[in-house]
Design a protein around this motif. Structure first.
Motif, short mmCIF file in Angstrom:
data_model
loop_
_atom_site.label_atom_id
_atom_site.label_comp_id
_atom_site.label_asym_id
_atom_site.label_seq_id
_atom_site.Cartn_x
_atom_site.Cartn_y
_atom_site.Cartn_z
N SER A 33 0.81 -1.21 0.00
CA SER A 33 0.00 0.00 0.00
C SER A 33 0.85 1.26 0.00
O SER A 33 0.40 2.32 -0.43
CB SER A 33 -0.93 0.02 1.22
OG SER A 33 -0.17 0.12 2.40
N GLY A 36 3.41 2.69 -3.85
CA GLY A 36 3.04 3.52 -4.99
C GLY A 36 2.41 2.75 -6.12
O GLY A 36 2.07 3.33 -7.15
N CYS A 37 2.27 1.42 -5.98
CA CYS A 37 1.65 0.63 -7.05
C CYS A 37 0.16 0.92 -7.11
O CYS A 37 -0.50 1.07 -6.10
CB CYS A 37 1.87 -0.86 -6.79
SG CYS A 37 3.61 -1.34 -6.78
N LYS A 38 -0.35 0.98 -8.34
CA LYS A 38 -1.78 1.22 -8.54
C LYS A 38 -2.30 0.14 -9.48
O LYS A 38 -2.03 0.17 -10.69
CB LYS A 38 -2.01 2.63 -9.12
CG LYS A 38 -1.70 3.74 -8.14
CD LYS A 38 -1.86 5.11 -8.76
CE LYS A 38 -0.61 5.51 -9.49
NZ LYS A 38 -0.60 6.95 -9.85
N ASP A 43 -2.71 3.76 -16.24
CA ASP A 43 -1.92 4.99 -16.25
C ASP A 43 -2.33 5.85 -17.44
O ASP A 43 -2.48 5.38 -18.57
CB ASP A 43 -0.43 4.67 -16.31
CG ASP A 43 0.05 4.02 -15.02
OD1 ASP A 43 -0.59 4.25 -13.97
OD2 ASP A 43 1.05 3.28 -15.07
N ASP A 161 -4.13 1.30 1.28
CA ASP A 161 -4.43 1.44 -0.16
C ASP A 161 -3.69 0.35 -0.94
O ASP A 161 -2.78 0.62 -1.73
CB ASP A 161 -4.02 2.84 -0.63
CG ASP A 161 -4.49 3.13 -2.04
OD1 ASP A 161 -5.55 2.60 -2.43
OD2 ASP A 161 -3.80 3.87 -2.75
N GLY A 164 -4.57 0.63 -4.81
CA GLY A 164 -4.29 1.91 -5.46
C GLY A 164 -5.50 2.79 -5.70
O GLY A 164 -5.39 3.81 -6.39
N ARG A 167 -4.76 6.25 -4.31
CA ARG A 167 -3.78 6.97 -5.14
C ARG A 167 -4.39 7.42 -6.46
O ARG A 167 -4.01 8.46 -6.99
CB ARG A 167 -2.56 6.09 -5.36
CG ARG A 167 -1.59 6.10 -4.17
CD ARG A 167 -0.39 5.23 -4.45
NE ARG A 167 -0.77 3.83 -4.51
CZ ARG A 167 -0.66 2.99 -3.49
NH1 ARG A 167 -0.17 3.41 -2.35
NH2 ARG A 167 -1.03 1.73 -3.60
N ARG A 168 -5.33 6.65 -6.99
CA ARG A 168 -6.04 7.13 -8.19
C ARG A 168 -6.87 8.37 -7.85
O ARG A 168 -6.97 9.29 -8.65
CB ARG A 168 -6.95 6.03 -8.74
CG ARG A 168 -6.22 4.86 -9.40
CD ARG A 168 -5.45 5.29 -10.61
NE ARG A 168 -4.80 4.14 -11.25
CZ ARG A 168 -3.82 4.23 -12.13
NH1 ARG A 168 -3.36 5.42 -12.47
NH2 ARG A 168 -3.30 3.14 -12.66
#
Length: 497
Positions: A33, A36-38, A43, A161, A164, A167-168
């Motif tokens: 989490s 930084g992986c989403k 992308d 998270d 992701g 982060r999105r």
């Protein structure tokens, strides 16, 4: 079917998570989490929109360089225009509203970012509790006793998270903030152009008033000439009445022009966020209609698109909406959290902070929407449709930008030709009035020729002044279409309104 400007990732999920997660997995979940992986969404890649290699329209003339769009109003070399624009940037209410939207977008971005971190609440309380003597424990065994309880501690909730989705959401908020900032810059571009256009309207109307007054004096001379010839028995009385009619018609035109000027000054007052008296002070005395340097080249369409803040805003809105697809997709999968609490509990306030009063609990948890009757999938479909809509809006903005530049360049070229013809016509009309009045005074022509010549001169001189204003405004339209204004680095977005 139009394809989306993103490619679906091949990463897939299945719903086989266990309801019981070993504590060893907590560290792995936390690592994923925070890495930084989403995994949800895709992308973003900015769309490539085809634009012409060159402009279809051209400004005729000998090029003297590339058209400068930064501080373009200074090229008019008109101090009153410069002061009006500075005042509008400082005090325009709508620009202040646009800046407040920037502040709101920044706070919205911070709200999205806060979801990455744990929420910690301090808790505490004092309660006095007593039991019933008639229910449960009898009085002889302690029923009916009362006691005071003291507690202080903290509760922690941290949604990890893992996939992701948060982060999105941050990605969307970042792009949304950038879009609002570009919209602020775009409003400034439009505001500067609107102030300049209205200023030119004022100067154009003032020039028309000057010309109308000159024509009124000329027509008064014609009325006197008709009176003199009638008194000498050389002309009929109808020459007098016709001359008076022509004079009255021109005099009646003056109040209309004055009203136009008042209306425009009041409009400028709104743009400057003040009142007309302040505008009149900045306007000062009547001056000629200003004109920028002519004969400059225009950058290529691709360079223009990079300069226009409304195009950049549309692209950032597309990026923000694209990220919302990933936010919606996150609801397809489990949400993981770490929950915990720590408290100090005692029924004696003197013992609250002793080690024996400690109580705690912590552990991982997850929540998974296993059935929603199609709600999540439908929300994803909505966000994907909105992304396609945002792409179309962006493409429309590009088309509109090219159209505005082409139209404004055509307007400059055609109005320049018109102005040249009116300039020649105005000079010949003045000479015609002089010659015909001289012939009339000698009895060589009747008064109708004088009337026709004066009417033509009045009309063509007024048209010449209007054309001067329209040509200057066509340049303003071009500067605005090219995204002209303050350089991006000089647009201050940290000031308080």
């Amino acid at each position: 079917m139009r394809s989306l400007p993103y490619v679906k990732t091949s990463f897939t999920f299945n719903r086989t998570f266990s309801a019981t997660i070993p504590f060893g997995a907590v560290a792995l979940i936390s690592l994923v989490s925070s890495s930084g992986c989403k995994f949800v969404g895709t992308d973003y890649q900015a769309p490539q929109v085809a634009v012409p290699d060159a402009w279809n329209q051209h400004i005729i003339g000998s090029p003297v360089g590339v058209l400068a769009v930064d501080y373009w109003w200074k090229q008019f070399k008109d101090e009153s225009m410069n002061q009006l624009i500075d005042a509008a940037i400082e005090s325009n209410k709508s620009l202040a509203i646009a800046y407040e939207r920037v502040l709101q977008a920044r706070s919205a971005r911070q709200i999205s970012n806060s979801a990455l971190f744990p929420a910690i609440d301090g808790v505490g309380g004092i309660s006095r509790e007593g039991t019933s003597e008639n229910v449960g424990v009898p009085k002889a065994a302690g029923g009916g006793d009362s006691d005071t309880f003291y507690s202080v501690g903290a509760d922690l909730t941290w949604e990890l998270d893992v996939l992701g989705g948060v982060r999105r959401s941050i990605e969307s908020a970042d792009a949304g903030l950038q879009a609002v900032e570009e919209s602020y810059r775009d409003f400034m571009v439009l505001l500067i152009a609107e102030v300049a256009r209205n200023y030119l309207d004022v100067r154009t109307v003032e020039e028309r008033i000057v010309l109308a007054k000159q024509n009124i004096e000329n027509q008064k001379g014609s009325l006197k000439l008709a009176n003199d010839r009638f008194a000498a028995g050389l002309a009929p009385k109808q020459d007098i009445t016709q001359a008076q009619t022509n004079l009255s018609d021109t005099q009646a035109f003056l109040p209309q022009l004055r009203q136009q000027r008042t209306t425009t000054v009041n409009r400028l007052a709104i743009l400057l966020g003040g009142y007309s008296s302040a505008v009149e002070t900045l306007l000062g005395e009547h001056e000629i209609i200003p004109m920028p340097p002519q004969g400059t080249e225009i950058e290529t369409p691709a360079e223009v698109l990079r300069a226009r803040p409304d195009i950049r805003a549309a692209e950032r809105q597309l990026a923000a909406q694209h990220a919302r697809v990933g936010v919606a997709e996150a609801d397809l999968y489990p949400r993981f959290a770490l929950n915990g609490n720590f408290a100090l509990l005692s029924n004696d306030k003197g013992d609250v902070f002793e080690s024996g009063s400690r109580a705690y609990g912590f552990g991982p948890a997850f929540r998974w929407n296993l059935f929603s009757a199609g709600l999540v999938r439908s929300q994803i479909d909505i966000e994907e449709s909105r992304t396609r809509e945002a792409l179309l809006e962006y493409e429309n903005a590009v088309l509109g930008a090219v159209e505005e530049v082409e139209t404004s360049m055509s307007g400059i070229a055609n109005e320049r030709d018109r102005l040249q013809s009116l300039k020649l016509g105005s000079a010949s009309a003045k000479e015609t009035v002089f010659l015909i009045k001289d012939n009339y005074s000698k009895g060589l022509v009747d008064f109708q020729y004088v009337l026709d010549a004066e009417r033509t001169a009045t009309r063509i001189e007024d048209s010449y002044a209007v054309s001067q204003g329209l040509l200057a405004q066509a340049y303003i339209a071009l500067y605005s279409a090219l995204g002209g204004g303050y350089p991006d680095g000089e647009v201050e977005l940290n000031r308080s309104k």
